[in-house]
Enzyme design. Structure first.
Site: not given
Ligand code: PEP
Ligand code: MG
Length: 590
Positions: A202, A309, A346, A447, A470-471, A481, A518
């Site tokens: 992140h 985010r 989100r 995700e 990403n997840d 990650r 996304c």
């Protein structure tokens, strides 16, 4: 590029890591010791005791000066209330028990002063750690911060806070937390270089949105790089040159030149429509952390915000949660700045690599953080936190079109709980007589693998989907990650990932639910065409990448995309898949 002039030229060293945020930077290193400091322990003779005391008092004076400066800066920029925390830091610094015990130990044990100071502060922290009280927890946080600052000063390292970097440096750190990244001033950091992390941690995503080049996963950067070493950071290739030679600097100058000419060419197409060469429209939206990024969103002509985010705001201060009003002001400003384009907000995604002290307590340790108390799980466990955020978002819906996206949904039951909670929150707002938008679409992030396998079921409860690659990649491959040691195993071109992406998009489309992407893959040259080929309705990425992806997709056609999908799915290895995706992009990025 600035021209640092090291006193004597040291030999060049080339370190290879993971290219995390694009760009090239040249400057001096600022070694940021975030984690445990390497505090030496050695005996001191009786005659040296006075010198140790003197070093201690110098470090305390320096710490007091730094904290007072920070206090004034925060008071003038954010107000007196925000600055109060530094008053408690000053009080901690004056605590006679800490100082007295340290000196007592120095004389009794005749060990160096930093060792004694750390020993005493650890003793206090250990004691605090056993108490549950929230006031005590705050005291513990004060002691921890102040102890670190004093030790930094004793050891002559800069490590207290990224917000204190005075002039433009390249930050070298073991790792960076989201709160570290949130505390930086954009104009003071030229690049980030870290031992751990990968493209999707992140803090790295935040650095990309700040347009700061980053190379991560270097494993040993903090031990190999000394403060004020001359560094050249290549965030495109994932390479760091320590004390680069004249030839390296010269060749980078040329590469940079070529890149910037091409970037101008891409920017020249900013106002052209988002359609492929044969007229197929595509939607590109932006990933942001708040209203301050909206000028970048507008200037790259993104079609609204595909992922807002909200965590960054929560990390501005990890000791307190923002109130409903503070959140409302921030969300409404972002929505208003979008000028009528939709903003997908989100809900809170803390936990995982984003622990939050005010939510979990200073001593909370999730044994397996990415699988633990994170995202929607936190929100459902802490209804008062979720309620404040939902109220703020629903109210911000009166400033323009808003959608709510829920992270880490693993089952339809969770989505139903969220929906019910949202309806209760609306009823409350009605009772309170506060204006809000009644018709805000509610969507799920896809995700977690279980969600991708139940898209048909989730489709009944979701107004839209957004794939968080990403997840999804980390959970499908069981590769953390944020762990630099296994960054090479985080392989989005694994055929399993491609199959899941294809089937997820197809199922959502079959059930008539719009689906976008996304995660970071949406903004890559290799995957963006593939997502379009698979039928994704929108791609959302950091604003800086929008021109590049627009340029690329405008050079595709339906037929070429179909052929791409066919070829990719006939490959069986990451290597083969990568080759096909790379070739497709490079033929068009000219
Ligand atoms: C993702 O997981 O792909 C995503 C977009 O969310 P985050 O990176 O914030 O976890
Ligand atoms: Mg995610």
């Amino acid at each position: 590029m600035p021209e640092p002039t090291p006193a004597e030229k040291k030999p060049e060293r080339r370190l290879v890591g993971v290219a995390a945020a694009p760009g090239v930077a040249h400057g001096l290193a600022f070694v940021f010791l975030h984690k445990s400091l390497d505090v030496p322990q050695y005996a001191v003779s009786e005659s040296a005791l006075a010198a140790e005391e003197h070093r201690f008092s110098e470090a305390l004076i320096a710490s007091r000066r730094q904290i007072s400066l920070l206090r004034d800066k925060v008071a003038s920029e954010l107000g007196e209330k925000e600055a109060e925390i530094f008053d408690s830091h000053l009080m901690t610094l004056d605590d006679p028990a800490l100082v007295g015990e340290t000196l007592k130990m120095l004389h009794a044990e005749r060990l160096n002063i930093e060792h004694c100071f750390r020993f005493v502060t650890r003793k206090y922290l250990g004691f605090f750690g056993r108490l549950e009280d929230s006031f005590v927890r705050e005291r513990a946080a004060d002691v921890r911060d102040v102890a670190k600052r004093v030790l930094d000063n004793l050891l002559g390292m800069h490590g207290a806070s990224l917000s204190e970097i005075a002039d433009r440096h390249i930050v070298v750190a073991a790792d960076l937390s989201p709160s570290d990244t949130a505390s930086i001033r954009k104009d003071s950091v030229l690049a980030f270089v870290t031992d751990s992390g990968n493209r999707t941690s992140h803090a790295v995503i935040m650095s990309r949105s700040l347009r700061i080049p980053a190379v991560v996963g270097l494993l040993e950067a903090t031990s190999l790089i000394r403060p004020d070493d001359d560094l050249l950071v290549d965030g495109y290739e994932g390479v760091v040159y320590v004390n680069p030679s004249e030839e390296t600097l010269w060749s980078y100058g040329r590469v940079e030149n070529a890149r910037s000419v091409f970037r101008q060419k891409m920017l020249g197409e900013t106002d052209l429509p988002n359609v492929t060469a044969d007229g197929l429209p595509f939607v590109l939206s932006a990933n942001v952390n708040g209203a301050d990024e909206m000028p970048a969103v507008l200037s790259c002509r993104a079609q609204g915000v595909g992922l807002y985010r909200t965590e960054e705001f929560f990390f501005k201060d990890t000791r307190h949660l923002p109130s409903e009003e503070e959140q409302y002001a921030r969300y409404a400003a972002t929505v208003a700045a979008a000028g009528g384009e939709p903003v997908v907000i989100r809900t809170l995604d803390v936990g995982g690599d984003k622990p939050h002290e005010a939510l979990f307590g200073a001593n909370f340790k999730d044994p397996n953080p990415f699988m633990g108390l994170r995202a929607v799980r936190v929100c459902l466990e802490r209804p008062e936190v979720f309620r404040a955020q939902l109220r703020a978002i629903l109210r911000a819906g009166t400033s323009g079109p808003v959608k709510i996206l829920v992270p880490m949904i693993a089952s339809a039951e969770e989505m139903l709980q969220v929906r019910a909670f949202m309806e209760e929150t609306k009823a409350e707002l009605r009772r309170d007589g506060l204006a809000f938008s009644e018709n805000i679409p509610l969507g799920a992030m896809l995700e977690v693998p279980s969600a991708t396998l139940c898209v048909d079921i989730l489709a009944r409860h979701c107004d839209f989907f957004s794939i968080g690659t990403n997840d999804l990649v980390q959970y499908l491959l069981a590769v953390d990650r944020g762990n630099g040691r296994i960054a090479h195993l985080y392989e989005p071109c694994n055929p399993a990932i491609l199959r899941v992406l294809r089937d997820t998009i197809h199922t959502a489309k079959r059930h008539g639910v719009p689906i976008g992407v996304c995660g970071e893959l949406a903004g890559t040259r290799t995957f963006a065409p593939l997502f379009l080929a698979l039928g994704a309705d929108s791609l959302s990425m950091t604003p800086a990448l929008v021109p590049e992806i627009r340029y690329l997709l405008r050079r595709t056609t339906r037929a070429a995309l179909d052929e791409l999908a066919g070829r990719v799915f006939s490959e069986t290895s990451p290597r083969g898949i990568k080759a096909v995706l790379h070739a497709f992009a490079s033929e068009r990025m000219v």
